[in-house]
Design an enzyme around this catalytic site. Structure first.
Site, PDB file in Angstrom:
ATOM      1  N   CYS A 119       0.864  -1.175   0.000  1.00 58.20           N
ATOM      2  CA  CYS A 119       0.000   0.000   0.000  1.00 58.20           C
ATOM      3  C   CYS A 119       0.901   1.225   0.000  1.00 58.20           C
ATOM      4  CB  CYS A 119      -0.913   0.007   1.223  1.00 58.20           C
ATOM      5  SG  CYS A 119      -1.875   1.530   1.390  1.00 58.20           S
ATOM      6  N   HIS A 171      -3.525  -4.464 -10.270  1.00 49.98           N
ATOM      7  CA  HIS A 171      -4.340  -3.316 -10.648  1.00 49.98           C
ATOM      8  C   HIS A 171      -4.806  -3.445 -12.087  1.00 49.98           C
ATOM      9  CE1 HIS A 171      -3.367  -0.738  -7.148  1.00 49.98           C
ATOM     10  NE2 HIS A 171      -2.227  -1.407  -7.169  1.00 49.98           N
ATOM     11  N   GLU A 175     -10.751  -0.625  -4.099  1.00 50.95           N
ATOM     12  CA  GLU A 175      -9.699  -1.534  -3.638  1.00 50.95           C
ATOM     13  C   GLU A 175     -10.283  -2.866  -3.205  1.00 50.95           C
ATOM     14  OE1 GLU A 175      -6.298  -0.187  -1.446  1.00 50.95           O
ATOM     15  OE2 GLU A 175      -7.115   1.845  -1.331  1.00 50.95           O
ATOM     16  N   CYS A 207      -5.136   5.746  -3.142  1.00 51.23           N
ATOM     17  CA  CYS A 207      -4.402   4.490  -3.250  1.00 51.23           C
ATOM     18  C   CYS A 207      -3.077   4.794  -3.937  1.00 51.23           C
ATOM     19  CB  CYS A 207      -5.203   3.462  -4.060  1.00 51.23           C
ATOM     20  SG  CYS A 207      -4.333   1.890  -4.328  1.00 51.23           S
ATOM     21  N   GLY A 245      -2.199   2.384  -6.634  1.00 46.54           N
ATOM     22  CA  GLY A 245      -3.140   2.638  -7.723  1.00 46.54           C
ATOM     23  C   GLY A 245      -2.768   3.864  -8.533  1.00 46.54           C
TER      24      GLY A 245
END
Length: 285
Positions: free
Chosen positions: A71, A165, A214, A223, A226
């Site tokens: 993360c 992703h 998510e 994110c 992301g």
């Protein structure tokens, strides 16, 4: 259990210093602390552990108790925690994650970290590394590939930043009903380990706005991985330059993909919300 709630652009986690605390059942603890009505309220649980291969280890669990590999917002907060709370005096540190070892540079003002630059490593683009099931087994990348969700065709680009992703482009980010379509992306049969989905709109060659669904947490305000995946996807689709400001609901991140070195760098803030202590149910801690 003592904890610190922290957030990076509104992507909030409960952080536990596991140099001092012990958690025997992290998935259940993650579910309890993440509950915004009966718990502390967060997108998940992050444990800061000793590491044999780096300065620290980040052990991360989503709000539903599932384990997360990486993360970006979370790791920036780890960096702030270990410096601000005296676990290190270094301004360049390494952190072990399931997505690999990450290297972080800390900007310190008045004795506190206010900005963190993270070397997020190399993006993985092979379908098997994300993973995404390709329509054509011979496909080596998933770039602008069709995906049918609830009867509508979207075009996705797949990127792993240590976690999976898919990036899709939409004309109206703000008007999306993510609560309705997000789970359909997350649990689509093309994504064997589920997926984090970024819904992006390119504003210009240096600016992108995005919302994210998510896996295991639902929509979050930001994110980091992301934002990195979105930037890589934009560059692969020739929509932006190699350095991009990504507007998220919680604020902005600066992302740069050094294509020569094949490294992605993310710069953004990290904030302490509050310190606290919670009594967990018997048999959970």
């Amino acid at each position: 259990m003592k904890f610190t709630k922290m957030q990076g652009l509104g992507n909030d986690y409960v952080y536990v210093n596991c140099f001092k605390e012990k958690i025997d059942n992290p998935p259940e603890v993650a579910k309890i602390v993440s509950d915004r009505h009966f718990g502390i309220g967060s997108d998940g649980l992050i444990m800061i552990n000793p590491s044999k291969v780096a300065d620290f280890e980040m052990e991360m669990y989503n709000a539903d108790g599932s384990r997360g590999e990486m993360c970006g917002n979370g790791i920036r907060c780890v960096a702030k925690y270990v410096y601000d709370y005296g676990l290190t005096d270094k301004t360049s540190i390494s952190v072990e994650t399931l997505g690999g070892i990450k290297y972080l540079d800390l900007t310190v003002e008045d004795g506190k970290v206010n900005l963190v630059k993270v070397d997020m490593g190399s993006p993985r683009l092979a379908p098997s590394q994300i993973p995404i099931v390709p329509e054509n087994p011979e496909d080596t990348r998933i770039i602008d590939a069709p995906l049918e969700v609830e009867g509508k065709i979207y075009y996705m680009t797949g990127v792993s930043m240590g976690n999976p992703h898919t990036v899709v482009y939409v004309d109206d980010v703000k008007g999306l009903d993510l609560l309705k379509i997000g789970p359909s992306f997350e649990n689509h049969k093309r994504f064997p380990e589920r997926i984090n989905t970024e819904f992006a709109h390119v504003l210009d060659r240096k600016t992108v706005e995005m919302r994210v669904w998510e896996r295991g947490s639902g929509e979050t305000l930001a994110c980091g991985t992301g934002a990195c995946a979105t930037t890589v996807a934009c560059i692969l689709n020739d929509k932006t330059e190699n350095e991009v400001t990504v507007h998220l609901l919680g604020g902005d991140l600066k992302i740069r993909w050094d294509r020569e070195a094949n490294q992605v760098y993310m710069t953004g803030p990290a904030t302490v919300v509050f310190d606290g202590e919670i009594t967990l149910p018997d048999g959970i801690a």
